[in-house]
Write an enzyme that holds these catalytic residues in place. Structure first.
Site, mmCIF file in Angstrom:
data_model
loop_
_atom_site.group_PDB
_atom_site.id
_atom_site.type_symbol
_atom_site.label_atom_id
_atom_site.label_comp_id
_atom_site.label_asym_id
_atom_site.label_seq_id
_atom_site.Cartn_x
_atom_site.Cartn_y
_atom_site.Cartn_z
ATOM 1 C CE1 TYR A 270 5.909 20.019 -21.547
ATOM 2 C CE2 TYR A 270 6.777 19.375 -23.691
ATOM 3 C CZ TYR A 270 6.985 19.761 -22.375
ATOM 4 O OH TYR A 270 8.274 19.886 -21.900
ATOM 5 N N GLY A 309 7.288 23.985 -14.429
ATOM 6 C CA GLY A 309 6.327 23.968 -15.530
ATOM 7 C C GLY A 309 6.501 22.814 -16.486
ATOM 8 C CG ASP A 310 9.437 20.118 -18.687
ATOM 9 O OD1 ASP A 310 8.661 20.363 -19.631
ATOM 10 O OD2 ASP A 310 10.456 19.417 -18.814
ATOM 11 C CB ALA A 311 4.888 18.182 -13.949
ATOM 12 C CG ASN A 315 9.066 14.811 -16.364
ATOM 13 O OD1 ASN A 315 9.875 14.005 -16.799
ATOM 14 N ND2 ASN A 315 9.209 16.116 -16.526
#
Length: 425
Positions: A270, A309-311, A315
């Site tokens: 992240y 919101g998790d790209a 991913n």
């Protein structure tokens, strides 16, 4: 004297190197001279490709790590609950990445294969490079996962083999290599499979490249370990784009995620980079850079429109269908995360120094394109086309999708809160 085990690493039947795992937790990775000198070598990573200016220096190095493996290998291993489940099965510590790789080395993401070696199989010059002395005890053991474990976990992912509508847990032989990823219901969040299936379907409708997907009745999943799962009917299934079946055999297609490309460990997914830097890699190295950078920009927009919101770094992937040339891989792991995270309004990485999808405007994409170096007209036309199709198709399609009604309502609310550039309804 210490105990050491050695794995031979191959890619498309080409020897690429060796990995030694010592009893004290030290790991040593080396690449073979033949692999390094071969200008037609298959691509393990963009970092080892002749396309990459520093590849020769990287391939000459000896990489020494402790517990964790080099990021190229560490990122091949599962995270979270599945990792814990496998470690429990092997009776090893969750951070013992060498043992995890040895256990999973027959069916990793992509085409890399890691096979244990006997003492007699290790060339003398390789022993020297791996710092194996005459007094070290070289062990060889076939490591198999025991299917006798249970875990009160969150959503689990399994590599499974599809046949006649049934899905069987992959066992690692060529005939049972997994060709689908199955995601079970989650004990933490309600109806995740229905969410991901619906969101991926919406993404496909506006031109996002995705593999085949389906909802699978839990009764059609076989050989799973006993899991303490909620009483939901469906799991989510997505076909593995790193596998191709023909004539009853499975061809391995190599892929790598962007954590591997940037040399980041999974826990750094992240905060290591941003979407401009990912775009620069795609635009510089893809063999079809216009198509791929348009697809990347389209997915960035779709993630905003669908509140994903998790790209993060893991991913996004590159794929090497011809064994050497990088292309942008199909999309995966797109779901509406905001329904599970209170007050969620941020995508995973920075886009033109912004992470808030309610503050995102078309100008951020223009700034992104400038940083990537791609002409804005190439991106603008693509994004306008995505928006036109989304506005025309999504509201009606959402009514028919199996997503939970409360989640549908939250998605429609999300659409109304976006900047006018991106508002759907």
């Amino acid at each position: 004297m210490s105990t050491v085990a050695v794995l031979k690493l191959t890619l498309h039947d080409t020897l690429i190197g060796y990995l030694a795992g010592f009893q004290n937790g030290k790991n040593i990775l080396i690449f073979s001279d033949a692999f390094r000198r071969d200008p037609q070598r298959p691509t393990l990573s963009l970092l080892t490709s002749p396309l990459y200016p520093q590849s020769s220096k990287i391939l000459e190095k000896t990489f020494v790590t402790h517990q964790r493996l080099h990021p190229l290998l560490s990122n091949l291993l599962p995270e979270g609950a599945l990792r814990e489940l496998i470690a429990n099965s092997l009776k090893v510590h969750i951070d013992n990445e060498f043992q995890l790789l040895a256990a999973l080395g027959h069916d990793l993401p992509g085409a890399l294969v890691a096979v244990p070696m006997t003492l007699e199989e290790i060339p003398e010059d390789i022993k020297y490079k791996l710092q194996i002395s005459d007094i070290d005890q070289v062990t060889h053991q076939d490591i198999h996962l025991a299917n006798k474990f249970s875990l009160a976990g969150v959503q689990m992912k399994f590599s499974m083999k599809a046949q006649d509508g049934r899905f069987t847990l992959a066992q690692g032989t060529d005939s049972t290599l997994g060709d689908w990823i199955i995601k079970t219901p989650s004990t933490r969040h309600a109806f995740v499979p229905l969410n991901e299936y619906s969101i991926m379907t919406l993404a496909k409708m506006v031109g996002i490249d995705i593999p085949e997907i389906q909802l699978v009745d839990m009764a059609d999943l076989h050989d799973l370990p006993p899991l303490n799962l909620p009483q939901e009917q469906y799991a989510f299934a997505i076909q593995r784009f790193d596998r191709h079946n023909y004539n009853h055999t499975t061809e391995l297609i190599h892929i790598e995620d962007f954590a591997q490309i940037f040399g980041a460990y999974p826990h750094q997914k992240y905060n290591t980079t941003n979407y401009e830097q990912i775009g620069q890699i795609i635009y510089q190295y893809s063999s079809n850079k216009i198509i791929d950078i348009q697809q990347f920009a389209s997915r960035l927009l779709v993630n905003i429109l669908l509140a994903n919101g998790d790209a993060h770094l893991k991913n996004w992937s590159m794929i090497y269908t011809d064994q050497r040339t990088p292309r942008f891989a199909p999309a995966y792991d797109i779901l509406m995360t905001s329904v599970y995270i209170e007050n969620e309004r941020h995508f995973a990485l920075n886009l033109a120094k912004n992470k808030d999808w309610y503050l995102a405007e078309m100008k951020h994409f223009k700034q992104w394109a400038e940083k990537v170096g791609v002409p804005w007209r190439v991106i603008d036309k693509q994004l306008q086309d995505i928006l036109k199709r989304a506005r025309a198709l999504w509201p009606a399609a959402l009514l028919e999708l199996p997503m939970a009604e409360t989640h549908k309502a939250q998605l429609k609310q999300h659409w109304g809160l976006l900047h006018s550039d991106f508002r759907i309804v």
